[in-house]
Design a protein around this motif. Structure first.
Motif, PDB file in Angstrom:
ATOM      1  N   MET A  24      51.232  35.659  39.436  1.00 28.01           N
ATOM      2  CA  MET A  24      49.873  34.866  38.988  1.00 28.01           C
ATOM      3  C   MET A  24      49.695  36.440  37.974  1.00 28.01           C
ATOM      4  N   ASP A  25      49.285  35.745  36.846  1.00 33.33           N
ATOM      5  CA  ASP A  25      48.861  36.181  35.552  1.00 33.33           C
ATOM      6  C   ASP A  25      47.110  36.495  36.278  1.00 33.33           C
ATOM      7  N   VAL A  26      46.535  36.118  36.099  1.00 38.25           N
ATOM      8  CA  VAL A  26      45.004  35.961  36.423  1.00 38.25           C
ATOM      9  C   VAL A  26      44.764  35.674  38.278  1.00 38.25           C
ATOM     10  N   ILE A  27      43.578  36.942  38.465  1.00 36.30           N
ATOM     11  CA  ILE A  27      43.789  36.309  40.119  1.00 36.30           C
ATOM     12  C   ILE A  27      41.837  35.485  39.559  1.00 36.30           C
ATOM     13  N   GLN A  28      41.697  34.882  40.406  1.00 37.53           N
ATOM     14  CA  GLN A  28      39.729  33.970  40.531  1.00 37.53           C
ATOM     15  C   GLN A  28      39.182  34.114  41.872  1.00 37.53           C
ATOM     16  N   PRO A  29      38.508  35.216  41.944  1.00 32.66           N
ATOM     17  CA  PRO A  29      37.747  36.149  43.325  1.00 32.66           C
ATOM     18  C   PRO A  29      36.737  34.776  43.256  1.00 32.66           C
ATOM     19  N   GLU A  30      36.564  34.444  44.872  1.00 35.29           N
ATOM     20  CA  GLU A  30      35.038  33.964  44.993  1.00 35.29           C
ATOM     21  C   GLU A  30      34.622  34.464  46.070  1.00 35.29           C
ATOM     22  N   MET A  31      33.368  35.287  45.050  1.00 34.87           N
ATOM     23  CA  MET A  31      32.172  35.780  45.316  1.00 34.87           C
ATOM     24  C   MET A  31      32.316  35.974  47.191  1.00 34.87           C
ATOM     25  N   ALA A  32      31.363  34.555  46.677  1.00 30.56           N
ATOM     26  CA  ALA A  32      30.761  34.393  48.354  1.00 30.56           C
ATOM     27  C   ALA A  32      31.685  33.805  49.903  1.00 30.56           C
ATOM     28  N   HIS A  33      33.061  34.260  49.598  1.00 34.48           N
ATOM     29  CA  HIS A  33      34.552  34.491  50.234  1.00 34.48           C
ATOM     30  C   HIS A  33      33.953  35.838  50.570  1.00 34.48           C
ATOM     31  N   THR A  34      33.904  36.236  49.599  1.00 31.62           N
ATOM     32  CA  THR A  34      34.171  38.388  49.491  1.00 31.62           C
ATOM     33  C   THR A  34      33.384  38.996  49.577  1.00 31.62           C
ATOM     34  N   HIS A  51      47.931  44.774  36.118  1.00 28.84           N
ATOM     35  CA  HIS A  51      48.258  44.744  35.105  1.00 28.84           C
ATOM     36  C   HIS A  51      47.280  43.501  34.842  1.00 28.84           C
ATOM     37  N   CYS A  52      46.840  42.088  36.309  1.00 29.45           N
ATOM     38  CA  CYS A  52      46.804  41.514  35.924  1.00 29.45           C
ATOM     39  C   CYS A  52      44.705  41.353  36.035  1.00 29.45           C
ATOM     40  N   GLN A  53      44.636  40.260  34.745  1.00 29.59           N
ATOM     41  CA  GLN A  53      43.351  39.576  34.484  1.00 29.59           C
ATOM     42  C   GLN A  53      42.511  39.149  35.624  1.00 29.59           C
ATOM     43  N   VAL A  54      41.059  39.600  35.221  1.00 29.09           N
ATOM     44  CA  VAL A  54      40.389  38.779  36.276  1.00 29.09           C
ATOM     45  C   VAL A  54      39.802  37.551  35.584  1.00 29.09           C
ATOM     46  N   MET A  55      39.365  36.379  36.563  1.00 30.77           N
ATOM     47  CA  MET A  55      38.537  34.836  35.975  1.00 30.77           C
ATOM     48  C   MET A  55      37.871  34.984  36.956  1.00 30.77           C
ATOM     49  N   PRO A  56      36.469  35.449  37.302  1.00 35.64           N
ATOM     50  CA  PRO A  56      36.034  34.708  38.918  1.00 35.64           C
ATOM     51  C   PRO A  56      35.815  33.479  39.403  1.00 35.64           C
ATOM     52  N   ILE A  62      30.938  41.413  47.804  1.00 36.54           N
ATOM     53  CA  ILE A  62      30.680  42.557  46.949  1.00 36.54           C
ATOM     54  C   ILE A  62      31.834  43.677  47.056  1.00 36.54           C
ATOM     55  N   THR A  63      31.931  44.252  48.247  1.00 36.23           N
ATOM     56  CA  THR A  63      33.020  45.073  48.811  1.00 36.23           C
ATOM     57  C   THR A  63      34.487  44.420  48.885  1.00 36.23           C
ATOM     58  N   GLY A  64      34.192  43.459  49.199  1.00 32.60           N
ATOM     59  CA  GLY A  64      35.385  42.933  49.173  1.00 32.60           C
ATOM     60  C   GLY A  64      36.408  42.231  47.147  1.00 32.60           C
ATOM     61  N   PHE A  65      34.949  41.855  47.019  1.00 35.97           N
ATOM     62  CA  PHE A  65      35.448  41.341  45.073  1.00 35.97           C
ATOM     63  C   PHE A  65      36.083  42.486  44.536  1.00 35.97           C
ATOM     64  N   ARG A  66      35.566  43.543  44.660  1.00 35.27           N
ATOM     65  CA  ARG A  66      35.595  44.767  43.268  1.00 35.27           C
ATOM     66  C   ARG A  66      36.739  45.110  44.134  1.00 35.27           C
ATOM     67  N   ARG A  67      37.106  45.610  45.494  1.00 39.54           N
ATOM     68  CA  ARG A  67      38.354  46.019  46.314  1.00 39.54           C
ATOM     69  C   ARG A  67      40.019  45.253  45.427  1.00 39.54           C
ATOM     70  N   ILE A  68      39.468  43.777  45.595  1.00 35.06           N
ATOM     71  CA  ILE A  68      40.445  43.010  45.161  1.00 35.06           C
ATOM     72  C   ILE A  68      41.049  43.130  43.237  1.00 35.06           C
ATOM     73  N   CYS A  69      39.488  43.128  42.315  1.00 30.81           N
ATOM     74  CA  CYS A  69      39.927  43.441  41.107  1.00 30.81           C
ATOM     75  C   CYS A  69      40.404  44.494  41.182  1.00 30.81           C
ATOM     76  N   GLU A  70      40.355  45.509  41.689  1.00 27.74           N
ATOM     77  CA  GLU A  70      40.708  46.727  41.698  1.00 27.74           C
ATOM     78  C   GLU A  70      42.087  47.127  42.084  1.00 27.74           C
ATOM     79  N   LEU A  71      42.356  46.345  43.463  1.00 30.98           N
ATOM     80  CA  LEU A  71      44.100  45.922  43.552  1.00 30.98           C
ATOM     81  C   LEU A  71      44.358  45.254  42.185  1.00 30.98           C
ATOM     82  N   ALA A  72      44.191  44.389  41.482  1.00 30.85           N
ATOM     83  CA  ALA A  72      44.644  43.843  40.248  1.00 30.85           C
ATOM     84  C   ALA A  72      44.694  44.339  39.400  1.00 30.85           C
TER      85      ALA A  72
END
Ligand code: MG
Length: 390
Positions: A284-294, A310-315, A296-306
């Motif tokens: 993928m070019d864009v990740i779409q993490p869902e806060m209610a699954h992840t 060089h992958c964008q985030v569209m929550p 805040i801790t998981g969400f931020r770690r996923i976005c930093e990994l992305a």
């Protein structure tokens, strides 16, 4: 500063709605005795009401933090995971240890095979509530605790055009563009004349400038998806979401390398462990993490990994009353790779009456909630929608 967690309360909520999420039911599609339906377009279960699970964490000095677990279907399951397993491991601990607590709760379930699904949804809401509590104890907004602000307002795309025909849906899209929004997403599952006719109708109404995204709802084989996305690209498709089955990593990679359109994936995944192999395979070019699954801790770690890929985030924005939405905005506001946030207007606009928050969405942007912690708390009224356990 030395406050510890003394109590955790859970509120599984069920809020009636006149029309099910994603629009009217298909003919002969009737809810079962639990109030669930399966949308034939993507074989996925949905409720005919809104459901969520709120988590209230109380500290020894009386300060309260709120979080929200993914509870769209069977919120009682994450509630049971919390009650029977996780909460006793959190009582007495410091909310400032929130990331350590996230890791401990993940670790204690992992070799039981519970490293995704409802087990992680349970951690997500608790993690959010601990961050909210921590912010309130430190008298700071959560975004400040996450390293500082990059985006004072968050660009959005409008998600869902709940009309009965493609002409009605295109007119709804035009209405949003006229009100200052610049991006729209349509759903394949309700595009009853097909995705190509749908995007053609929307493009013809909104003109050449607005971004048009398509949620393909995991419906296709890789080859079918490639052919479809090529046809949609004739109408300048901005992003194709979830073209193939969630577990088909090879198919995801095949689609991404075969088309010249952005691919967005990830609303159903919970941890870096689900994202990492897809990022490595350039699925993928864009990740779409869902806060209610992840959380805040998981969400931020996923976005930093992305970001490292060089992958964008569209929550993603799911059915929630707004606590998870506020948390998603707090993290998004700090991200270098943030692009746009999903705006589920049929959920957010309806449920914002149930939270106390300055958060709003106007003229194409979400405003950040003001105040300390997450800046979003449930009203007393919404707590009256708690699901009766009888
Ligand atoms: Mg989606």
């Amino acid at each position: 500063m030395n406050a510890t967690v003394t109590a955790i309360e859970l509120f599984p909520l069920r809020i009636p709605r006149d029309e099910p999420y994603l629009g009217p039911l298909e003919e002969a599609n009737r809810p079962n005795e639990k109030g669930y339906i399966v949308r034939p377009g993507n074989r996925t279960v949905y409720p005919v009401f809104d459901q969520t699970l709120l988590v209230k964490v109380v500290a020894s000095d009386g300060t309260v933090g709120w979080g929200e677990c993914f509870g769209v279907v069977a919120p009682q399951i994450a509630k049971t995971v919390l009650e029977e397993l996780l909460i006793p491991f959190v009582i007495g601990r410091s909310p400032h240890d929130v990331e350590r607590i996230y890791e401990d709760l993940y670790d204690l379930q992992r070799v039981r095979g519970h490293f995704g699904g409802y087990a992680l949804d349970a951690i997500a809401g608790l993690d959010m509530a601990l961050w909210d509590l921590r912010g309130k104890l430190l008298n700071q907004p959560v975004w400040q605790l996450l390293g500082g602000l990059r985006h004072e307002r968050l660009a959005v795309y409008v998600s869902g055009l709940p009309g009965g025909t493609k002409e009605e849906r295109a007119a709804l899209g035009k209405g949003w563009i006229d009100r200052g929004f610049s991006a729209l997403k349509f759903a394949a599952v309700v595009a009853d004349e097909g995705e190509v006719a749908e995007i053609k109708a929307i493009r013809s109404d909104v003109g050449p400038t607005p971004k048009i995204l398509a949620d393909l709802h995991w419906r296709y084989t890789a080859l079918e998806a490639v052919r479809l996305i090529e046809r949609l690209s004739e109408f300048d498709l901005y992003l194709a979401e979830a073209p193939v089955a969630p577990e088909d990593l090879a198919g995801q990679a095949q689609v991404a390398r075969s088309v010249k359109t952005r691919i967005g994936l990830g609303e159903e995944w919970r941890t870096v462990h689900e994202y990492l192999p897809r990022l490595q395979a350039r699925c993928m070019d864009v990740i779409q993490p869902e806060m209610a699954h992840t959380g805040i801790t998981g969400f931020r770690r996923i976005c930093e990994l992305a970001q490292a890929f060089h992958c964008q985030v569209m929550p993603h924005a799911t059915i929630n009353i707004g606590i998870a939405q506020a948390a998603s905005l707090h993290v998004a506001a700090t991200l270098a790779n943030f692009a746009m946030h999903e705006y589920q207007h049929t959920i957010f606009d309806r449920n914002k009456q149930y939270i106390r928050s300055t958060m709003d969405c106007r003229d194409g942007y979400f405003s950040l909630p003001e105040g300390t912690g997450l800046g979003a708390e449930p009203t007393e009224e919404v707590l009256s929608f708690v699901i009766n356990e009888d």
